[in-house]
Design an enzyme around this catalytic site. Structure first.
Site, PDB file in Angstrom:
ATOM      1  N   CYS A  47       0.819  -1.207   0.000  1.00 47.82           N
ATOM      2  CA  CYS A  47       0.000   0.000   0.000  1.00 47.82           C
ATOM      3  C   CYS A  47       0.854   1.258   0.000  1.00 47.82           C
ATOM      4  O   CYS A  47       2.076   1.213   0.013  1.00 47.82           O
ATOM      5  CB  CYS A  47      -0.942   0.017   1.203  1.00 47.82           C
ATOM      6  SG  CYS A  47      -0.130  -0.290   2.780  1.00 47.82           S
ATOM      7  N   ASP A  78      12.419  -6.563 -15.073  1.00 53.45           N
ATOM      8  CA  ASP A  78      12.970  -6.092 -13.801  1.00 53.45           C
ATOM      9  C   ASP A  78      13.243  -7.228 -12.841  1.00 53.45           C
ATOM     10  O   ASP A  78      14.197  -7.178 -12.075  1.00 53.45           O
ATOM     11  CB  ASP A  78      12.053  -5.052 -13.144  1.00 53.45           C
ATOM     12  CG  ASP A  78      10.597  -5.371 -13.321  1.00 53.45           C
ATOM     13  OD1 ASP A  78      10.200  -6.505 -12.993  1.00 53.45           O
ATOM     14  OD2 ASP A  78       9.850  -4.512 -13.815  1.00 53.45           O
ATOM     15  N   CYS A 126       9.131 -12.710   1.055  1.00 53.95           N
ATOM     16  CA  CYS A 126       9.163 -11.426   1.747  1.00 53.95           C
ATOM     17  C   CYS A 126       8.108 -11.440   2.851  1.00 53.95           C
ATOM     18  O   CYS A 126       6.982 -11.880   2.624  1.00 53.95           O
ATOM     19  CB  CYS A 126       8.883 -10.274   0.786  1.00 53.95           C
ATOM     20  SG  CYS A 126       8.794  -8.658   1.606  1.00 53.95           S
ATOM     21  N   CYS A 169      17.572  -3.972   2.767  1.00 56.24           N
ATOM     22  CA  CYS A 169      16.957  -5.282   2.965  1.00 56.24           C
ATOM     23  C   CYS A 169      16.961  -5.982   1.620  1.00 56.24           C
ATOM     24  O   CYS A 169      16.315  -5.546   0.667  1.00 56.24           O
ATOM     25  CB  CYS A 169      15.525  -5.159   3.480  1.00 56.24           C
ATOM     26  SG  CYS A 169      14.723  -6.788   3.667  1.00 56.24           S
ATOM     27  N   CYS A 229      15.040 -11.262   0.063  1.00 55.15           N
ATOM     28  CA  CYS A 229      14.483 -12.123  -0.985  1.00 55.15           C
ATOM     29  C   CYS A 229      15.533 -12.585  -1.982  1.00 55.15           C
ATOM     30  O   CYS A 229      15.292 -13.527  -2.747  1.00 55.15           O
ATOM     31  CB  CYS A 229      13.326 -11.426  -1.700  1.00 55.15           C
ATOM     32  SG  CYS A 229      13.781  -9.880  -2.495  1.00 55.15           S
TER      33      CYS A 229
END
Length: 533
Positions: A8, A392, A429, A489, A492
């Site tokens: 969000c 990507d 994640c 971070c 992943c």
């Protein structure tokens, strides 16, 4: 890459009562914060298209704070294509302060009750509040178990937003006029994960906070001097503030562990928690954020440009007159153009995206049909060409398989070589991105751990029908985003989680994967005996 979705985006606006009207107030009216929120939410709708909403504050109505929200796009929820309806809505919700939200859910149902902001009514104005939340609580199940252990407590929704609302209520019960920095400090001791919050109560007090690790971005701007501003605006991304007309040099990123506080009409920025390290989500720069945004002083577009340069450096394919670079629209365009420039080959739009096809991750159950609806290959560009298709990232591979088939069958491409501007996604994640199991990921089917070999890439290419496939190495991300890897971070892609609950969930995910168990890691997890932060 139509496979990955963010949780969000949030927004906040405050026309301070002790100051003159800001030059950025619509129609010069400081009571029109409601008109600013939809404009901001339109610019951050890349972060969520499932639902939208806002809460405004005004002393000129019985409902001191009032919330309008619904399932749908920003235009649908705020009737932006119907001027009369929009004007009526803005007049009904007029006020000098407002918060807003756009939602894509990683947990919870797709109905109006899950749309944000969440408003909690109370006869005591200090306890009557509304808030919206960007992120995900990794220790959600621990907190849920703790709350439900009280015999008279009940949770109506399966979402960490309701958990957060309950925790805020607990703090206000002990001290309704608690300083927002103290409230946030108490919350931080119990929360694990990513949590940016905008909050507004019936006294007209507001806070805008960023979690201590800065996992998700949060930007703000002050109109006028900080010691006596006219207006304060905050949003998940800088582009929304720039498009309001604020000078780029005035837009700042809120420091992790700090909060903008407006209390009794006075503005301040307060630290509520120490920030022992940064853990900015690298995906914000390579995929989620608008290319026009600057987050934590790093340009999103320039980061993607550098990713393309990294791709070009490692390219070993023989380049000939039939070679072209084609981006998968839209977030791969920056990397593709940069790669093509470095290789001195054309970058052409061989795939066109239908922007009116709807949300493919919601509408249809047939992946091939969804991709055909969303992307159109152009044979006049692709026929007989050696295509370097730049993406990507690849998460689940299902979209990529169909795209490759379409490039060959409809586009009549001679060869299709996939170039991924990201290392392989090898772990879930637990901080607000919609991928919570190892089972659903593409790369772990072929490579153990994080070590990628040419043999792994060859097997992956064969499985999706590509002539070849190349990923970027792990160290390319830090170089491209221009942060040290210790400040990002990258769980992943490197399996190193920045919080204890994230690491615990990952170990559960590994166990589930080894046992062949399906379902979200959250659903299979057994909450710990105590909350860990």
């Amino acid at each position: 890459m139509a496979e990955l979705h963010h949780e969000c985006g949030i927004a906040a606006v405050y026309h301070l009562p002790s100051a003159e009207t800001s030059s950025f107030a619509p129609r010069g009216d400081a009571n029109q914060a409601s008109r600013v929120i939809p404009r901001i939410l339109l610019d951050i709708q890349n972060r969520g298209q499932l639902a939208a909403g806002m809460t405004t504050f005004s002393t000129e109505r019985n409902q001191l704070i009032d919330t309008h929200k619904d399932v749908g796009s920003v235009s649908e929820v705020f009737h932006l294509n119907h001027p009369r309806k929009t004007d009526a809505l803005m007049a009904e919700y007029a006020g000098r302060a407002a918060i807003g939200h756009v939602r894509y859910a990683t947990c919870g149902k797709d109905d109006r009750s899950y749309a944000q902001p969440f408003e909690r009514h109370h006869i005591e104005r200090s306890k009557w509040f509304s808030f919206a939340f960007n992120g995900q609580l990794s220790n959600y199940l621990d907190l849920r178990k703790e709350i439900l252990a009280e015999t008279d407590f009940h949770l109506a929704r399966e979402t960490d937003t309701e958990i957060l609302m309950h925790l805020i209520c607990q703090e206000l019960t002990s001290d309704p006029r608690m300083d927002p920095a103290d409230l946030l400090s108490n919350l931080a001791k119990r929360l694990d994960g990513a949590y940016n919050i905008v909050y507004l109560n019936a006294r007209g007090d507001m806070f805008v906070s960023r979690d201590p690790l800065g996992i998700r971005p949060l930007c703000y701007v002050v109109d006028g001097p900080e010691e006596a501003p006219n207006m304060v605006v905050a949003a998940s991304e800088s582009v929304a503030l720039a498009n309001l007309g604020f000078p780029e040099e005035n837009i700042k990123s809120l420091e992790p562990g700090t909060a903008i506080v407006i209390r009794d009409g006075k503005f301040s920025i307060k630290r509520y928690a120490e920030s022992p390290r940064r853990a900015h989500c690298f995906f914000e720069w390579i995929y989620f954020a608008n290319a026009a945004s600057t987050l934590d002083d790093r340009s999103v577009y320039l980061s993607r440009k550098r990713l393309g340069e990294e791709l070009a450096k490692q390219e070993d394919l023989e380049i000939d007159d039939d070679t072209i670079v084609v981006p998968v629209p839209d977030t791969a365009k920056g990397a593709a153009a940069s790669m093509a420039y470095e290789l001195n080959v054309p970058c052409l739009e061989g795939l066109l995206r239908n922007r009116y096809a709807g949300r493919t991750f919601i509408d249809s159950t047939n992946r091939a049909d969804k991709v055909r609806m969303k992307y159109t290959p152009l044979p006049e560009v692709l026929e007989g060409k050696k295509v370097l298709l730049v993406e990507d990232t690849i998460v689940r591979s299902t979209t990529m398989q169909v795209l490759i088939s379409q490039l060959r069958e409809r586009g009549k491409a001679k060869e299709v070589h996939i170039r991924v501007a990201c290392p392989p996604i090898v772990a879930p994640c637990f901080y607000g991105i919609d991928m919570s199991t190892i089972e659903e990921l593409f790369a772990p089917r072929f490579m153990p751990g994080t070590e990628l070999t040419p043999e792994h890439e060859a097997e992956m290419a064969a499985s999706i029908g590509a002539d070849s496939l190349r990923y970027l190495p792990l160290d390319s991300i830090a170089r491209s985003v221009q942060f040290d890897s210790s400040e990002l971070c990258q769980a992943c892609i490197d399996q190193k989680y920045p919080t204890p609950a994230g690491e615990r969930l990952y170990q559960l995910a590994v166990g589930n994967h080894e046992r062949g168990e399906s379902g979200r890691t959250y659903d299979a997890a057994e909450p710990a005996a105590s909350v860990r932060t």
